[in-house]
Design a protein around this motif. Structure first.
Motif, short mmCIF file in Angstrom:
data_model
loop_
_atom_site.label_atom_id
_atom_site.label_comp_id
_atom_site.label_asym_id
_atom_site.label_seq_id
_atom_site.Cartn_x
_atom_site.Cartn_y
_atom_site.Cartn_z
N LYS A 1 0.82 -1.21 0.00
CA LYS A 1 0.00 0.00 0.00
C LYS A 1 0.85 1.26 0.00
CE LYS A 1 -1.99 -1.11 3.93
NZ LYS A 1 -1.36 -2.37 4.33
N SER A 2 1.82 1.28 0.92
CA SER A 2 2.69 2.47 1.00
C SER A 2 3.51 2.62 -0.27
CB SER A 2 3.64 2.35 2.18
OG SER A 2 2.92 2.25 3.37
N THR A 3 3.96 1.51 -0.79
CA THR A 3 4.77 1.55 -2.01
C THR A 3 3.96 2.15 -3.15
OG1 THR A 3 5.86 -0.45 -1.24
CG2 THR A 3 6.19 0.14 -3.53
N MET B 1 -2.94 9.82 1.68
CA MET B 1 -2.76 9.64 3.11
C MET B 1 -2.39 8.19 3.41
SD MET B 1 -6.07 11.84 4.39
CE MET B 1 -5.39 12.59 5.85
N ASP B 2 -1.27 8.02 4.09
CA ASP B 2 -0.76 6.68 4.37
C ASP B 2 -1.01 6.29 5.82
OD1 ASP B 2 0.49 4.28 4.39
OD2 ASP B 2 2.47 5.01 3.81
N GLU B 3 -2.08 5.56 6.05
CA GLU B 3 -2.46 5.16 7.41
C GLU B 3 -2.28 6.29 8.41
OE1 GLU B 3 -1.12 1.41 8.87
OE2 GLU B 3 -0.56 0.75 6.85
N PRO B 4 -2.89 7.44 8.15
CA PRO B 4 -2.57 8.60 8.97
C PRO B 4 -3.00 8.45 10.42
CG PRO B 4 -4.43 9.06 7.55
CD PRO B 4 -3.89 7.75 7.12
MG MG Z 1 2.71 1.21 4.89
#
Ligand code: MG
Ligand code: ATP
Lengths: 258, 283
Positions: free
Chosen positions: A46-48, A157-160
């Motif tokens: 996901k982050s990638t 937004m990355d798991e904010p």
């Molecule tokens: Mg991540």
């Protein structure tokens, strides 16, 4: 809600090292005003994917296109990390002012804008505080204000809110919905939480790991923006159960260690 | 303390407890060491007097004080020389360390090729190189300066390099996303991130500059034209003027303490409002 295409991912892959596929053949058309969540277990890329969209990581294959904006903005993308990622030596005001400072705008020129955005996230009184004097939720608001101060069209937004307690999290979810709605944002939101994704999104991308890929593309039928009361309705629960089932299916398919 | 907007418990018990703790802290940092020092000096005076120890072995504190006053002018001139030497070399160490550190942090090849030499400079005892430097450099002051600089320079260099590399990776990404220039990156991200490391190095380097200045002068001592505190110590030792030796020693320590206080003060001024090491916690 307009339906102009804003982001197009075509066969995007990301390899780390020789053989490790963090993201495998991801194709996705995102329309303006959509609120998309990437939902999936830890390590599914996901982050990638988000970093590639933000241009922070080069793609290994495929392409990512973002429709050029016609509107005035210093930066089309806003990015909110899992951690607040604030500069501890700078005040809240200076942290939010940073993106504008980097494009060469002077403090006096943009002071009203920074003040306005601080007001929108409810931090007017804390403009002169340092990050260490704020709670986790407040730091996250600063981070959101910083992402929005350039008037972006797209917010990533990355798991904010992963590190926050349930109450703060739902409050911030409502804030994000409100800000996205007011500023006509297209949002890509990464999360582990089924409830969060069902509440926020207009569309959920369920992802699985090894290789990191999208296993289901679930458009939400519910009206957007969501209302707080909706969280306790049977419809919400049944939506959440459906998404949970899909997610569980991906976990059973492969024994994922986490 | 910066202003905080948290609601404070204003009930008296908490407040008096807070006040008491603050007062206790002040007492512990200043009053206690001073009291202890006075007791130690008093004891020293008493023991010297009681055992009638001759002044060429251990002079009484009162005699040292007397010597300080009597030889005041010459000792002051020597102190001034050592002060100049120390601060000059520290200044050059800061300039050199920071510039080279920035260069290292910006360019990996430069770092890889030059770092070994910096290490060699650091690990070679300054007493061992000082005679050579004194031979090659005409001006004694310049030679001493180089010696002190060598000692003080390395901690600043290595900490600056480490500090410039310690910036938060997500913040680096953020700067990339906003297309920050090299200069903006250095000014707004790398330099502030390096500051705590630099201040820690400064505290060490301040003391080292003094040690370097004194040691180098010891080596140069017999040349006779130096007028630093180390020369006064050697000179007094040749003439068996032990009280004067002690007086010079007191001045060296005093100088060391001043440097320590100055660098600590600078550190808390620069980092006090944000860095964990200097922030005063509120209870
Ligand atoms: Mg991540
Ligand atoms: N820079 C990197 N080098 C090598 N492997 C990496 C790198 N970044 C990520 N990976 C790997 O790629 C995979 C996907 O990572 P990613 O961070 O995108 O996962 P994620 O879905 O965001 O997980 P989480 O929910 O835990 O944040 C992981 O297995 C990770 O080990």
């Amino acid at each position: 809600m307009t339906s102009d295409l804003i982001i197009r991912l075509t066969h995007v892959s990301k390899k780390f090292g020789q053989a490790f596929l963090a993201v495998d053949d991801l194709s996705l058309n995102i329309k303006e005003g959509e609120f998309i969540t990437f939902l999936g277990p830890s390590g599914c890329g996901k982050s990638t994917a988000l970093k590639m969209i933000a241009g922070l990581l080069p793609v290994s294959a495929g392409s990512i296109e973002i429709t050029p904006s016609s509107a005035v903005s210093e930066q089309d993308l806003g990015f909110v990390f899992q951690e607040p990622t604030l500069m501890p030596w700078a005040t809240v005001f200076d942290n939010v002012y940073l993106p504008l400072r980097l494009v060469g705008l002077r403090r006096s020129e943009v002071e009203p804008r920074v003040t306005q955005i601080l007001k929108e996230v409810g931090l007017t009184r804390f403009a002169d505080s340092y990050p260490r004097e704020l709670s986790g939720g407040m730091k996250m608001r600063v981070s959101i204000a910083r992402a929005l101060v350039t008037r972006p069209r797209i917010l990533l937004m990355d798991e904010p809110f992963a590190a926050l307690d349930e109450m703060t999290r739902s409050k911030l979810n409502d804030d994000v919905v409100r800000l996205a709605n007011e500023n006509k944002l297209t949002v890509i939101f990464v999360t582990h939480s089924v409830f969060e994704s069902v509440y926020l999104s207009t569309r959920i991308m369920v992802m699985a790991a090894r290789p990191g890929r999208v296993v289901a593309d679930l458009p939400m039928q519910t009206p957007w923006p969501p209302k707080d009361e909706w969280r306790t309705t049977p419809e919400f629960m049944s939506e959440a159960r459906k998404v949970s089932e899909v997610l569980k299916g991906t976990l059973d398919a492969k024994d994922i260690d986490h | 303390m910066q202003k905080t907007s948290t609601t404070k418990d204003l009930s008296t018990p908490v407040n008096t407890a807070q006040l008491r703790r603050a007062r206790r802290e002040r007492v512990l940092t200043w009053v206690m060491p001073i009291i202890l020092l006075i007791i130690a000096v008093g004891l020293w005076e008493y023991l010297v007097w009681y055992h009638e120890i001759p002044k060429y072995l251990i002079p009484a504190p009162s005699l040292i004080a007397e010597t300080l006053v009597k030889d005041g002018p010459s000792l002051m001139a020597s102190s001034w020389f050592t002060v100049k030497l120390t601060f000059f070399s520290l200044g050059l160490a800061i300039i050199g360390g920071v510039l080279l550190g920035a260069l290292f942090a910006l360019s990996r090849p430069v770092e890889l090729s030059l770092f070994p030499f910096a290490v060699i400079l650091q690990v070679t005892p300054v007493v061992a190189i000082a005679p050579l430097i004194l031979i090659y450099v005409d001006s004694t002051f310049a030679a001493l300066l180089i010696c002190a600089w060598i000692v003080a320079f390395f901690p600043i260099l290595s900490n600056t390099v480490m500090g410039l590399r310690s910036a938060d990776h997500n913040l680096i990404d953020l700067f990339t996303m906003y297309r920050a220039t090299r200069w903006q990156r250095l000014r707004y991200l790398l330099a502030p991130s390096a500051l705590p490391y630099f201040m820690a190095a400064l505290k060490v380097a301040g003391g080292l500059a003094l040690i370097g200045a004194v040691v180098a002068e010891f080596v140069a001592g017999t040349a006779g034209q130096n007028t630093g505190l180390a020369s006064r110590i050697i000179e007094s030792s040749f003439r068996s003027e032990i009280p004067r030796m002690f007086a010079a020693l007191v001045l060296v320590s005093f100088l060391g303490i001043i440097i320590f206080l100055l660098t600590s003060w600078a550190s808390s001024k620069v980092l006090g409002h944000w860095h964990e090491s200097e922030v005063r916690r509120e209870y």
